[in-house]
Write an enzyme that holds these catalytic residues in place. Sequence first.
Site, PDB file in Angstrom:
ATOM      1  N   GLY A 292       0.808  -1.206   0.000  1.00  0.00           N
ATOM      2  CA  GLY A 292       0.000   0.000   0.000  1.00  0.00           C
ATOM      3  C   GLY A 292       0.843   1.259   0.000  1.00  0.00           C
ATOM      4  O   GLY A 292       1.946   1.305  -0.555  1.00  0.00           O
ATOM      5  N   SER A 293       0.351   2.300   0.661  1.00  0.00           N
ATOM      6  CA  SER A 293       0.931   3.638   0.525  1.00  0.00           C
ATOM      7  C   SER A 293       2.301   3.825   1.168  1.00  0.00           C
ATOM      8  O   SER A 293       2.933   4.861   0.950  1.00  0.00           O
ATOM      9  CB  SER A 293      -0.045   4.677   1.092  1.00  0.00           C
ATOM     10  OG  SER A 293      -1.192   4.762   0.287  1.00  0.00           O
ATOM     11  N   VAL A 294       2.774   2.858   1.957  1.00  0.00           N
ATOM     12  CA  VAL A 294       4.132   3.020   2.498  1.00  0.00           C
ATOM     13  C   VAL A 294       5.169   3.009   1.369  1.00  0.00           C
ATOM     14  O   VAL A 294       6.310   3.425   1.564  1.00  0.00           O
ATOM     15  CB  VAL A 294       4.472   1.916   3.528  1.00  0.00           C
ATOM     16  CG1 VAL A 294       3.594   2.021   4.754  1.00  0.00           C
ATOM     17  CG2 VAL A 294       4.384   0.535   2.915  1.00  0.00           C
ATOM     18  N   GLU A 578      -5.017   6.110   1.303  1.00  0.00           N
ATOM     19  CA  GLU A 578      -4.979   4.707   0.945  1.00  0.00           C
ATOM     20  C   GLU A 578      -6.201   3.944   1.431  1.00  0.00           C
ATOM     21  O   GLU A 578      -6.546   2.894   0.907  1.00  0.00           O
ATOM     22  CB  GLU A 578      -3.715   4.027   1.472  1.00  0.00           C
ATOM     23  CG  GLU A 578      -3.489   4.142   2.973  1.00  0.00           C
ATOM     24  CD  GLU A 578      -2.706   5.385   3.312  1.00  0.00           C
ATOM     25  OE1 GLU A 578      -2.554   6.266   2.450  1.00  0.00           O
ATOM     26  OE2 GLU A 578      -2.243   5.499   4.460  1.00  0.00           O
TER      27      GLU A 578
END
Length: 591
Positions: A292-294, A578
Site C-alpha cells: 500500500g501507501s508506504v 490509501e
Amino acid sequence: MSKSRRPAPNLRMRLNLLAAGLACCGVLLVARAADMQLLRAEFYQQKGEQYHLRELPVPTSRGMITDRNGEPLAVSTPVASLWANPKELSLHPQRIPELAAALGIDAATLQQRVAERADREFLFLRRQMNPDDADLVMALEIPGVHNRREFRRFYPMGEIAAHVLGFTNIDDVGQEGLELAFNDWLSGTPGSKRVVRDRRGRPIDVDLLAAAEPGRDLALSIDRRLQHVAYRELRRALEENQAASGTVVITDVPTGEVLAMVNLPTYNPNTREGADPSSRRNRALTDVFEPGSVIKVFTVAAALETGRWKPDTLIETSPGYMPLARHTIRDIRNFGTVSPTRLLTKSSNIAAVKLALDMPNEHFHDLLRRFGFGELTGAGFPGEQAGVLMEPRRWGVLEKATISYGYGLSTNALQIAQAYAAIGNGGVWMPPTFVRGGAGEGRSVIDPQLARTLMDMLETVTGPEGSATRARVSGYRVAGKTGTSRRSVPGGYEKRYISMFAGLVPASNPRLSMVVVINDPDPQQHFGGLVAAPVFGRVMADALRILDVPPDDIQQWYVSTPIQAPALLPGELPLEAEGAIEPTPDAGVAQ
C-alpha cells in the site's frame, strides 16, 4: 547239576576304552579352547564386551543464546532419560508393573513395548525427566533399567521471542528460527566413555575416551526490553481493533541490527503441544503482502532522482479521480494541486501515479530493487520469502500505476523496515542481521542529500495536516508513512485490510526504524493512521527512553503536552488516502 561260570571281566579293555574316551574329551576341549582363544577370539571377545563393556556417548550442552545485553534467551538444562535393555528386563516380568507405576504409565502398555523389542538391547522408557524423579526410579534397582544424562532447551521469554528463536527437538537439534539457522554453531561435540558393568548392569569401571565439547554461545542483536514492549503494545492493538494478527519490527538504523521482532498469534516454545501450526510462522519474514501507501516515498524518490521533479513541484489531482486504461484511480477526496511533499502528507494516489508515468520503467524498477524489494534481505532466517517485483519489461501502464501506490508488488515487514532505515541512514542500505556486532557492509542506494530531503518530506506525515498524528512521540521528531491495503485473494481483492505504519526516530538523526503491520482489523476502523500508527507511538516512546536516545524536539520536550489525535466530525474520514482504494480484481484499482 553244575552251574556255568561267568566270564571274568576284561579290565584292560575297559581301561583302554576309558582312556580313549578321556583322550577324546581332552582333544575336544583343547580344540574348543583353540577355537575360542585363537581362531574366534575376536568374536567371543566382542560378545563378552556386549554384556559387560560398552562405549557410550558423553552428552554435551548446547550453546546459550543471549540478547544484546547478555540476558539469556535460550539455555540448556540437564535432565535424565531412562532406558532399558528389553532382553534383560523381559527376564524379570514380575518387576514390570512396579516399573510402570514408578514411571506413571500403564503396566500393560509397558509390558507390550518390552515384548515387542525383546530381541533388542535398547528401549527408551521416558525422556527428559527431572533428575530427582529419575533417581527414585533407579533406586528400585530393576534389572535392565539404566539412566542417561541429556539436556533440554528452555526459553525464559516464552512466547514473546518464540518466532525469532524457534526451538529444538527432543534431541536438542534446532528445528526452526535461529536455533535452526545457527544449529552448527550452537551444537557441541559429544564425548565418549568406556563403561564396564557387572552382571547386574552396574558400572564398575569408567574410562573417558574423549571429552565433550560444549556448544558456542550466540549473542543476538535482539534487545529483550524492546521485544517485551513491542509484544505488549501489539497485543493491545490486536485486542482494541479486533484484528487477526500483527507484526512489529524494530531495527538499528546505522548497523542494520534487528532489535525486536514480534508476531501475534504466537506460541510457547517450552510447551508446544496443541499449538496451532500457523502460530509458529514468523510473519515478519514468511508472510508477503502488498504494502500500500508506504511505498509512495520510493515513488517520490525515483521521481526526484530524475531531476524533473522537486519537492515543491506542483501536480494537479483534481477532481479527485483519474481515468486510466479503462479503470479509475481515486483519492479519498479532491486534494487539488499538490506537491510531492504534500503527496506524502495527504497520501495522494493520483499524484503518485502521475510521477510514476513520467519516468522510465527501468529507472523506477531499479530504484525499488536498490532498496531491496523483490529480493531476500540476506538475514539468513529460515523460510524467508523475497516477495515479488515484476521485471520492468512486463509493466503496462496500469501495472506501473498501481505499483506507484503499493499494489502489484509484494514484500515482507523486514524489507520495509530496512528500506526506510536506508533513507534514515543517509541513503546507505545495511543488510539486516540478528547477531550483535554482525553488521555487514552497506551499499549506497541514493544520494545522501536526497535521503535528507525525503526525511523532511516524511516528517510532514506526522505533522498537524498528516495522516499519522497518532504516531508522534513527545519530545522527538518523527518521520514516517501510513499504509492501508486490501488483502489479495485468487481472482481479486477481499474487503479485508492490512494496516501499516513505517517510521524513523529521531528524524534529525535517525536511530530506530520501525514497521507495524496489523492484519484484518475492524473494517469500520482499518486505516493505518488509526490502527498501526498508535502502536508505533507507544512502542517508540518506551524504546527511546530505554535506549537513552536524546530528544530532538526540545521545545515539545519541555512543554510535555500529551498529544491528542484530532477529533473527527460525524461522517468525516481520517486524512489517509490509501483507505479509499477500491482495487478491482484484475488491476488493483477502482473502476
